[in-house]
Enzyme design. Structure first.
Site, PDB file in Angstrom:
ATOM      1  N   GLY A  77       5.052  -9.601  -4.499  1.00 27.33           N
ATOM      2  CA  GLY A  77       4.819 -10.981  -5.209  1.00 27.33           C
ATOM      3  C   GLY A  77       5.556 -11.099  -6.356  1.00 27.33           C
ATOM      4  O   GLY A  77       6.974 -10.654  -6.875  1.00 27.33           O
ATOM      5  N   LEU A 100       5.418 -11.752   3.024  1.00 25.51           N
ATOM      6  CA  LEU A 100       5.619 -11.924   2.358  1.00 25.51           C
ATOM      7  C   LEU A 100       5.757 -10.279   1.558  1.00 25.51           C
ATOM      8  O   LEU A 100       4.800  -9.578   1.168  1.00 25.51           O
ATOM      9  CB  LEU A 100       4.948 -12.411   0.877  1.00 25.51           C
ATOM     10  CG  LEU A 100       5.153 -13.057  -0.686  1.00 25.51           C
ATOM     11  CD1 LEU A 100       6.984 -13.768  -0.606  1.00 25.51           C
ATOM     12  CD2 LEU A 100       4.974 -13.029  -1.438  1.00 25.51           C
ATOM     13  N   ASP A 101       7.146 -10.280   1.150  1.00 27.83           N
ATOM     14  CA  ASP A 101       8.219  -8.796   0.949  1.00 27.83           C
ATOM     15  C   ASP A 101       7.237  -7.422   2.195  1.00 27.83           C
ATOM     16  O   ASP A 101       7.335  -6.929   1.265  1.00 27.83           O
ATOM     17  CB  ASP A 101       7.427  -8.828  -0.460  1.00 27.83           C
ATOM     18  CG  ASP A 101       7.627  -9.734  -1.251  1.00 27.83           C
ATOM     19  OD1 ASP A 101       8.700 -10.308  -1.243  1.00 27.83           O
ATOM     20  OD2 ASP A 101       7.057  -9.767  -3.174  1.00 27.83           O
ATOM     21  N   GLY A 102       7.680  -8.468   2.906  1.00 28.58           N
ATOM     22  CA  GLY A 102       6.804  -7.463   4.378  1.00 28.58           C
ATOM     23  C   GLY A 102       7.745  -7.081   5.094  1.00 28.58           C
ATOM     24  O   GLY A 102       7.107  -6.391   6.106  1.00 28.58           O
TER      25      GLY A 102
END
EC number: 3.5.1.10
Lengths: 297, 297, 297, 297
Positions: free
Chosen positions: B214, B240-242
């Protein structure tokens, strides 16, 4: 900061070397006052490291190594006189003898790698500490530990006996050791135990914190497909894997490495990171502020 | 896997070099079948890398670089004949020309460091790609980009215009580029856009994922007191960011480094990690399986 | 130590920050005398680093950053008064304003990577220096340098014109710059030039010194089959590649990397190592003792 | 390549796993011929790594791990049939059983760190080898070695007895071990001994070769003021410290580190580098070509 505890082991070549740690709100004149005090008492500053979080109103930290003739005979008086300087600046401080090795209790379960590294570095003279005892919830590593001439205490822990086990652990360590090292000890330490050794229990966590908090971090890392794994040595607080970080290190891995490979690679990182953190702790190089550390290394 | 897109830029010295990527369930005889096929068609294997997740029923991945006389004239026929081998083993596969550089769109906001590294490596000949265009939600970096002779498209994004902005972005890139690089582009990419470029959008996240997912990861890192910071290049997925991690790297920091220092140090890690990931992607060295990558480098 | 040279560029937020460097034979009371002096003159020590080679008769080095109101108006007086303290301890010393950026001349030939990194870090505000000019024996990089608004001087060098070329270089830099950076400048600097800038000429050597002294270090490294390559930033002395090392870094390579790969990988190491060394130099973090450096970073 | 030597220690889970190493002049069809041969004999390729120095006329190297039912019963026949393929391509080749651990003799003098790391990794199951014996020119480490259940042979070496000592060493190791590891053995090995174990004697040199060849490398490193120190594992040849490098690693040091600190830091690098090199050797991951190595890891 760390109290001194008998019995003592003294390094002769460092018998007149002292280490002063100071933490206080920053203001002009601190270094001048401390260094003038030391000079007027005949001490020679050998090494000093200093750090101010923020020149405007932050905290000030200093670590000074100095030599003083007849340190042993004069330390108590030196401390009582320094208390006046300390009062003036609202200092939290300590003066430890470098020649007096800190005493450690090492807690382990069944895995030997982190323990062995500490024993090996201790035997090689690389770790400036006395290993007073090893405490384990299993009996597996007794032979190894006793072959180093170190006392091994087997205190089994089950859900039912946890409180009693911890009482026995405390009995063994209270007044006998300066710090506790959790070298892959697979039990949660209670808040009460932690309170007795605030900022003096060092744990090795087998991941690069704060990634992979909790159990099975290598399986977590493999599952996420990371390209680098790590280990983290930190002081133990009530928050699981949340205490002040002392040291971390990492190593590159690849898609070829399965969970067992990560564990094998990780063991090497764990033992190096823990050994570094313990060394720095016993050499009075670590100051805790809030949930972080200042490491003068 | 990546489709080929005109217009083309061909490296003459690699004009007969091809790269074959194959993914299929493991079973005996795959390597034999593929290498025999290549040999019988006159190809010479220059480099091959192979990986099996689990010899018992896992997936099998192979990347082969081979030379074939008159590759350009014979590639279509080669592909139609290889389709038979591929069918037999249920292969997901591609054969790309090494000499044909992949075309990239780079998305940026205001920070130039990740972009500049790509431009510099491209100009130095270290990045085997064509930079087809730069798209930004700001106009700040136009001068820089145009000085490299590269088209710069300013497409502002607000909450109201986000859908329209993305429509314009897609118009620019669809059929024109092989991959999209988010070089510190501070906007979320929509699932629809991602779908068009599945496993072909590379993002640089300014932390060692999965730590500090995040916003404001350097502030998070400073707050946690970590001793090492990192950056992560990954394919963008809806989480997200995964998405699958392509590359990560780290650097040591200390208590002396404030958030601005971490950002400064981090910029160096970010640009190196992103440049490596983009290089590997355009050289067909990255295969996605599940939420992880196999990187043959 | 480094003299100050006009014209000046002042950072306003650091206008009252000074850096004191001191080198002298070790004896008790140095820190006390210096810190008392600073306190009595109203200065607040913000950062100090200190190093003693050997407590018994070795050299003592200290670097102190302090804040002093109206530094600009009071610096000359401060220096003349500190001279008395310095005399007492036989100090070699300097007091520089942190807010006054050092001025650099960068020497290059045809390769742009080391130069570009310095320009980029300078533009990003990461390098606390003024780049006063770039001097090159070729004209290739003029466009690049001038696009940054920096003066570019083309001074060709041949065996016949070498002495005259150096005379023109000296004319340009004498009194105009604090230090000279050789950012892959492929000419030998004469002893006379070195004398004018003793310990103020920084070179980047493209190997891990002292391995691979002299020409074609990447070819030498490839030939020896090393598994790690490096770069070394050092002060230039009359001995080729033999001056005091400021910084080194390395990267892992493998049998797959040919000489061109080593050069490509090496370029990244070179630019990072040189940029670090220049940063530390301009921030007064490097002290030369004998043929070594003390780096307070 | 390494001959097989009785007695044998077999890992049951790998009893049908073989490792094939091939070196030959590159030409089209090698991979096809080898992989077809394996397929037609019922083998399943689990892992393969391949390297060609130069597609035009260079050498070709391949390492293949494959599974074959009843490997033990069929290996001799497999080898006699593969000899025909090998002849066609002028191959230098071997087929080793992965399940049969290589046998090692470790030579030491007085320092225990490199030896202990090998013993510890062996005991932890991380080193896939049998440690057949330890041979030393001193008696100091007998207790340690025997506590691991390993035979310890004390063979003193003086200028006068050197030839005789080596004769006794050869008597102990010939036909009994696959490789010899010099884990800080402070004696020169004679050309005759080396001849018996060509590319099968691994030495750890306590510097980053080719910097600091010869004696007292840490003192040399300290004297030169390097910022990074390293260690090098290499095969022993007649040229002192000049044999093919298998692995190197490094660690950052600073002006604060004196020669003793470098030695202490170096010990950690030495043991890790040697353990890696030995692991790769016993897993048939290292191929020597000329004075370099190809390492498939």
């Amino acid at each position: 900061m760390t109290p001194n505890i008998a019995p003592k082991s003294i390094r002769d070549d460092l018998k007149n070397r002292a280490r002063m740690l100071v933490a206080c709100p920053d203001q002009p004149g601190i270094v001048a006052a401390v260094s003038r005090f030391l000079f007027e008492h005949g001490a020679n500053i050998v090494q000093s490291d200093q750090y101010t979080i923020d020149p405007q109103g932050g905290m000030f930290y200093i670590r000074i190594e100095f030599d003083l003739d007849n340190l042993d005979g004069r330390r108590e008086q030196l401390k009582s006189e320094f208390a006046k300087v300390a009062d003036r600046f609202s200092m939290d401080w300590s003066i430890n003898r470098a020649g007096r090795k800190k005493r450690l209790a090492i807690f382990v379960s069944k895995e030997d790698h982190a323990l062995l590294e500490l024993l090996w570095q201790w035997q090689a003279g690389d770790l400036e500490a006395e290993i007073a005892m090893v405490i384990s919830n299993h009996n597996d590593l007794r032979g190894l530990v006793e072959s180093f001439g170190i006392a091994y205490h087997h205190i089994p822990v089950t859900a039912d006996t946890k409180a009693e086990a911890e009482r026995r652990q405390l009995e063994l360590v209270m007044g006998q050791v300066d710090a506790v090292v959790l070298a892959r000890y697979m039990q949660i330490i209670s808040p009460k135990f932690i309170e007795h050794f605030a900022n003096r229990i060092i744990n090795i966590h087998h991941s690069f914190l704060p990634a992979f908090v909790g159990g099975k971090p290598y399986a977590q890392a493999h599952n996420r497909g990371v390209k680098i794994i790590g280990a983290t040595a930190h002081y133990v607080t009530e928050e699981l894997d949340g205490g002040p970080i002392i040291e971390q290190d990492v190593q590159r891995v690849s898609h070829r490495d399965n969970v067992d490979d990560l564990k094998r690679i990780g063991r090497h990182i764990e033992r190096i990171v823990l050994a570094r953190a313990v060394s720095w702790h016993v050499e009075d190089r670590v100051i805790v502020h809030g949930n972080k550390t200042v490491v003068f290394n």
